[in-house]
Design an enzyme around this catalytic site. Structure first.
Site, PDB file in Angstrom:
ATOM      1  N   CYS A   1     -25.468  24.121 -81.532  1.00 31.03           N
ATOM      2  CA  CYS A   1     -26.233  24.663 -80.402  1.00 31.03           C
ATOM      3  C   CYS A   1     -26.773  26.055 -80.739  1.00 31.03           C
ATOM      4  O   CYS A   1     -27.924  26.372 -80.459  1.00 31.03           O
ATOM      5  CB  CYS A   1     -25.369  24.803 -79.146  1.00 31.03           C
ATOM      6  SG  CYS A   1     -24.229  23.467 -78.857  1.00 31.03           S
ATOM      7  N   ASP A   2     -25.930  26.900 -81.322  1.00 30.45           N
ATOM      8  CA  ASP A   2     -26.277  28.317 -81.421  1.00 30.45           C
ATOM      9  C   ASP A   2     -26.538  28.822 -82.844  1.00 30.45           C
ATOM     10  O   ASP A   2     -27.022  29.938 -83.008  1.00 30.45           O
ATOM     11  CB  ASP A   2     -25.151  29.157 -80.794  1.00 30.45           C
ATOM     12  CG  ASP A   2     -24.976  28.838 -79.313  1.00 30.45           C
ATOM     13  OD1 ASP A   2     -25.979  28.448 -78.682  1.00 30.45           O
ATOM     14  OD2 ASP A   2     -23.856  28.949 -78.804  1.00 30.45           O
TER      15      ASP A   2
ATOM     16  N   CYS B   1     -20.159  26.577 -80.380  1.00 37.07           N
ATOM     17  CA  CYS B   1     -20.919  25.407 -80.823  1.00 37.07           C
ATOM     18  C   CYS B   1     -21.925  25.802 -81.898  1.00 37.07           C
ATOM     19  O   CYS B   1     -22.916  26.488 -81.606  1.00 37.07           O
ATOM     20  CB  CYS B   1     -21.635  24.773 -79.621  1.00 37.07           C
ATOM     21  SG  CYS B   1     -22.693  23.396 -80.082  1.00 37.07           S
TER      22      CYS B   1
END
Ligand code: NAP
Length: 308
Positions: free
Chosen positions: A133-134, A130
């Site tokens: 997200c990261d 992701c």
């Protein structure tokens, strides 16, 4: 007793909920994780009609969730068991048991993994699925994106805002992604390419430090690492697997995808399947939403055709 229970709250399920609720059917949407499904973790969704202002996947998901909740009940629970045969269907979750006359399955798909040494070990410590997200964890580092479809290329483009460099590793020398997306990565000066290559192993100590690639044509191996030992980020976007395990041996499927007709009907009366869970040719947020609409309308007709 609900008229319709929708299992899964991605674009397909939320649209089905919106349409079913607006038809005054008593509707419940059950989502195990996060509304919006895969699209909630997508950086930008620029091809969903009307998604111009704040087109992030998360924002679009939130708007869909908010709209569906105006017309349907919505719970965050994990479905553990379903009984689909008979006129009244049962859905058992981790905390409740529900009944409905119609079930719409919209459980979507999850990321396929590479299944190589080190992938599991370094998950969330250098290996990610992701970008939104990261991505921020890889500020100023070298990032490697695996895959050649729309997800890999779109997310690679997005990751250039964080990475010192972004290299796309693809097993062929032609991309599967659509034209504009390919053009965007090819015109992005921060993006480099490793064609005809697959990841054989991911190595490191606390973080990922080395990637072993194999050229699929020459079978030559190449180790990617930074001389100064700085960590690297690996983002994997190699397609999806339908999340249909709950319905195994209940519904007709092909490669894990539920078979439906054009009306989203499965081979069990009163059970519909929509979005990435079903066998289809075009997997987009907009086609998932379209499936959800069709299923809700046809479910309404099915309910009207019966004397309950
Ligand atoms: P995808 O289209 O199935 O592409 C998967 C990519 O990963 C392919 O390039 C494939 O290579 C490669 N691959 C598969 N297994 C691999 C392995 N074991 N090792 C290395 N590479 C591997 O998946 P996706 O990009 O996640 O997209 C899924 C669906 O969502 C598609 O229908 C896509 O169009 C859609 N989508 C649309 C958008 C958008 O329109 N904005 C954004 C994201 C996704 P090959 O090409 O050689 O098979």
């Amino acid at each position: 007793m609900y008229d319709i229970i929708i299992i899964g709250g991605g674009p397909a399920g939320l649209t089905a909920g919106l349409y079913a609720g607006r038809s005054k059917l008593k509707t419940l949407i059950i989502e195990k994780d996060i509304a919006g499904g895969q699209i909630s973790g997508t950086a930008y969704v620029e091809n969903y009609p009307g998604s111009i202002e704040n087109p992030t996947g998360m924002a679009l998901s939130e708007r869909m969730e908010e709209q569906a909740k105006q017309y349907a009940d919505f719970v965050f629970e994990k479905v553990e068991e379903v009984k689909l045969d008979g006129e009244i269907k049962t859905v058992k979750t981790d905390s409740n048991e529900y009944q409905a006359k119609v079930i719409i399955i919209s459980t979507g798909a999850r990321h396929r993994k590479l299944d190589v040494k080190g992938e599991e070990e370094f998950a969330n410590r250098g290996v990610s699925y992701c970008a939104t997200c990261d991505g921020p964890f890889y500020q100023g580092l070298d990032i490697y994106v695996v895959g050649g479809g729309d997800s890999a290329l779109e997310e690679a483009n997005y990751l250039t805002r964080y990475g010192k460099s972004v290299t796309i590793i693809h097993r062929r020398d032609e991309f599967r992604a659509s034209g504009v997306v390919v053009e965007n990565v090819k015109n992005n000066p921060k993006i480099m390419f490793e064609y005809n290559s697959v990841v054989k192993e991911i190595r490191g100590d606390k973080e990922v430090e080395e990637l072993v690639l194999e050229n699929v044509k020459t079978k030559e191996e190449k180790v990617i690492k930074n001389e100064d030992g700085s960590p690297i980020g690996v983002f994997v976007f190699v397609g999806n697997i339908a999340q249909t395990e709950l319905f195994k041996d209940m519904l007709k499927m092909e490669n894990g995808y539920i078979l439906t007709d054009d009306d989203m009907k499965t081979d069990i009366e009163g059970v519909f399947a929509v979005g990435d869970t079903r066998k289809k040719s075009v997997r987009q947020a907009v086609t998932a939403a379209s499936d959800g609409c069709v299923a809700a309308v046809m479910a309404n007709r099915y309910l009207e055709s019966k004397s309950w």
